[in-house]
Design a protein around this motif. Sequence first.
Motif, PDB file in Angstrom:
ATOM      1  N   ARG A 408       1.077  -0.911  -0.097  1.00  0.00           N
ATOM      2  CA  ARG A 408      -0.118  -0.136  -0.237  1.00  0.00           C
ATOM      3  C   ARG A 408       1.442   1.231   0.073  1.00  0.00           C
ATOM      4  O   ARG A 408       0.710   2.260  -0.571  1.00  0.00           O
ATOM      5  N   ARG A 409       2.111   1.140  -0.144  1.00  0.00           N
ATOM      6  CA  ARG A 409       3.085   2.087  -0.028  1.00  0.00           C
ATOM      7  C   ARG A 409       3.130   2.882   2.011  1.00  0.00           C
ATOM      8  O   ARG A 409       3.129   3.683   1.534  1.00  0.00           O
ATOM      9  N   ASP A 410       2.163   2.289   2.827  1.00  0.00           N
ATOM     10  CA  ASP A 410       2.140   2.351   3.718  1.00  0.00           C
ATOM     11  C   ASP A 410       3.304   2.658   4.799  1.00  0.00           C
ATOM     12  O   ASP A 410       4.307   1.658   4.474  1.00  0.00           O
ATOM     13  N   LEU A 429      10.298 -14.550  -1.260  1.00  0.00           N
ATOM     14  CA  LEU A 429      10.489 -13.732  -3.146  1.00  0.00           C
ATOM     15  C   LEU A 429      10.088 -12.297  -2.214  1.00  0.00           C
ATOM     16  O   LEU A 429       9.303 -11.841  -1.848  1.00  0.00           O
ATOM     17  N   ALA A 430      10.846 -11.023  -3.571  1.00  0.00           N
ATOM     18  CA  ALA A 430      10.910 -10.078  -3.286  1.00  0.00           C
ATOM     19  C   ALA A 430       9.525  -9.352  -3.930  1.00  0.00           C
ATOM     20  O   ALA A 430       8.904  -9.524  -4.624  1.00  0.00           O
ATOM     21  N   LEU A 431       9.357  -8.238  -2.744  1.00  0.00           N
ATOM     22  CA  LEU A 431       8.768  -7.402  -3.006  1.00  0.00           C
ATOM     23  C   LEU A 431       8.932  -5.752  -4.115  1.00  0.00           C
ATOM     24  O   LEU A 431       8.051  -4.763  -4.483  1.00  0.00           O
ATOM     25  N   GLY A 432      10.350  -5.742  -3.511  1.00  0.00           N
ATOM     26  CA  GLY A 432      10.521  -4.452  -3.759  1.00  0.00           C
ATOM     27  C   GLY A 432      11.189  -3.715  -2.878  1.00  0.00           C
ATOM     28  O   GLY A 432      11.853  -4.584  -1.915  1.00  0.00           O
ATOM     29  N   TRP A 433      11.716  -2.341  -3.191  1.00  0.00           N
ATOM     30  CA  TRP A 433      13.170  -1.643  -1.956  1.00  0.00           C
ATOM     31  C   TRP A 433      12.365  -1.173  -0.735  1.00  0.00           C
ATOM     32  O   TRP A 433      11.714  -0.560  -1.642  1.00  0.00           O
ATOM     33  N   TYR A 444       8.998   2.344  -0.940  1.00  0.00           N
ATOM     34  CA  TYR A 444       9.951   2.330  -2.135  1.00  0.00           C
ATOM     35  C   TYR A 444       8.895   1.773  -2.929  1.00  0.00           C
ATOM     36  O   TYR A 444       9.657   1.861  -4.431  1.00  0.00           O
ATOM     37  N   TYR A 445       7.999   1.503  -2.363  1.00  0.00           N
ATOM     38  CA  TYR A 445       7.516   0.864  -3.770  1.00  0.00           C
ATOM     39  C   TYR A 445       6.707   1.756  -4.524  1.00  0.00           C
ATOM     40  O   TYR A 445       5.943   3.022  -4.302  1.00  0.00           O
ATOM     41  N   PRO A 446       6.272   1.224  -5.731  1.00  0.00           N
ATOM     42  CA  PRO A 446       6.045   2.267  -6.899  1.00  0.00           C
ATOM     43  C   PRO A 446       4.452   3.109  -6.486  1.00  0.00           C
ATOM     44  O   PRO A 446       3.607   2.047  -6.204  1.00  0.00           O
ATOM     45  N   ILE A 451      -1.403  -0.739  -3.771  1.00  0.00           N
ATOM     46  CA  ILE A 451      -2.774  -1.306  -3.801  1.00  0.00           C
ATOM     47  C   ILE A 451      -3.302  -0.278  -3.273  1.00  0.00           C
ATOM     48  O   ILE A 451      -2.783   0.453  -2.138  1.00  0.00           O
ATOM     49  N   LEU A 452      -4.435   0.595  -3.624  1.00  0.00           N
ATOM     50  CA  LEU A 452      -5.419   1.582  -2.930  1.00  0.00           C
ATOM     51  C   LEU A 452      -6.448   1.374  -2.960  1.00  0.00           C
ATOM     52  O   LEU A 452      -7.074   1.612  -2.109  1.00  0.00           O
TER      53      LEU A 452
END
Length: 458
Positions: A408-410, A429-433, A444-446, A451-452
Motif C-alpha cells: 500500500r506504500r504505507d 520472494l522480493a516485493l520491492g525496495w 520505495y514501492y512504486p 494497492i489502492l
Amino acid sequence: MKNVEFPAHFLDSLKREPGFEAQNFVEAHQNPHAITSIRLNPFKKSASKTGKQVPWCKEGLYLDTRPSFTFDPLFHAGAYYVQEASSMFIDHIIKNIKQNDEPIRVLDLCAAPGGKSTLLNSALNSTDLLVANEIIKTRVPILTDNLNRWGTANVIVTNNDPKDFSRLKGFFDIILVDAPCSGSGMFRKDPAAMNEWSEANVNLCHQRQERILADIYPALKEDGYLIYSTCSYSHQENEDILDWLCDEFEMESINIPINKEWGIVESRSVKQQAWGYRFYPGQVEGEGLFAACLKKTDSSGELPFYKNTAQQKLAVKEIDQVKAYINEPDDYYYFKVNDDWLAIGREHKESLNTLHRHLYIKKSGVRIGKLVGKDLIPDHELALSTIINKVAILQIELNYEQAIQYLRRDNIDINIQEKGWSLMTFEGLALGWAKLLPNRINNYYPKEIRILSNAPTI
C-alpha cells in the motif's frame, strides 16, 4: 442456474461449427460457478499455491475458490499469473514445436496484458529472446508491469503496428498472433461482450486478421512457426483464416497431438484441411479458444547486416559497480538509457541493436537503477528480477500484514538495526525496495502500482 440472453443468430451460427454441442454450451453459460485458474512462475518457486493441474500445461492450476489476488503478496511478487486455462494451450503447442535447446527468437505480436507473453517466457531458455509487442500504447504499461513481475532478463517490450515488423525479414523463429476478434469465447467470463457481437463484426474481424497476418508474415523465418489463436468460435475467424494463410502464403499446417480426455475438439479447414483446436465451455474446463500452428516453407529474405558504429562508451569502474548487484554478472551486456543502467543477456546484444533500429522499444532486459557517486539507486525491476545478486543485498522478511502495508506504500513498523537499501520479501520472494534509516523506513514501492482498494471483509 442463471438465464443467459445470447445475441440474435449467435447459437444458430454455432450449429455449423465443428464439435459444437448446444446443450453443454448453454448449460455451461447458465452455471454461475466461475472457473478460476492460475499459472505458476517456474522461475519463482512458491509452496503456497496448490490446486488441480490444467491437463495441457504443467504450471497451470485450477483453484477451488477465487481469492482476492490484489491482497495476495505472492501475486505482486510474480509467483504466478492469473490466466484463463484454455489460453494455456499455447504452452502445449510450444513444447511440441520447440524440440531442442537451439537459441530462438519469439514474437508475441498482440501481447497485453501479458498472459501469453509470460507463458511463452516460461517455456523459453535464457538464451532465447522474447519480444512482446503491444499495438495500443495505453496497454503497454500493464504488459510491462506483468513482465517485470515475471522477472527474466531475456524480454524486450515494443509498441509498434504489425506492419512495422515487415522490415525485420526472417528475424523470428516463432510468432504468436493472438488476434483481435469478435470475442464470443469470452461470453461466459465477460457477459458484456455479448453486446458487441454481430455477424457483421465477425466479418470485420476476419478482414483485420488477414491484414495483421499479411503484415507480420515477412518477419517469420523459413521453417519458422506461426501460432494463431482467437477467443472466437466463428469459422470465418478461425478455419477460414487457416485456409487463407495456406492459399496466399507458403505455409503448411502442423498437427499438434492432444489427449481425447481433455475435451478439445480437433477441427480441419474446408479447403486445405488445416488442423485447428477448439475449446468449448461445457466440454473443457476453460473458456472459448481457437488455436492452430503453421510452418512457413519459403523465405522472405534476410535482414541486411548493419555494423553498429554507435556503441556506448561506458566507464569500466561504473560497470563494475553495477555488476555487484547481478548474479553471474559476466553473462550480461550492460548499457544505459539516459541515466538508467540496464542489463540483458550477452547473446541478445545484436538482436537488441537490430530491434532498436527498426522498432519503438519500451523495455529491454532488466532496468538496474541509477548510479549516484558510489551508490546505486536500485530500480523496482531489479528487485523483482531473477538476475539479482541476493547474497550481496540486505533482505527483510515481512509477515502478511507488513507485506500488505508495504504494497500500500504505507509506513512499516519494524524494529531493525541495519541501514541502507533492503529488499522487502514475503515467503522469500522480493516485493520491492525500502531504504532503512536510523529512525524510520522509507517505502520505495512504486506509487503507480500500489494497492489502492480496501481489503475484502471476511
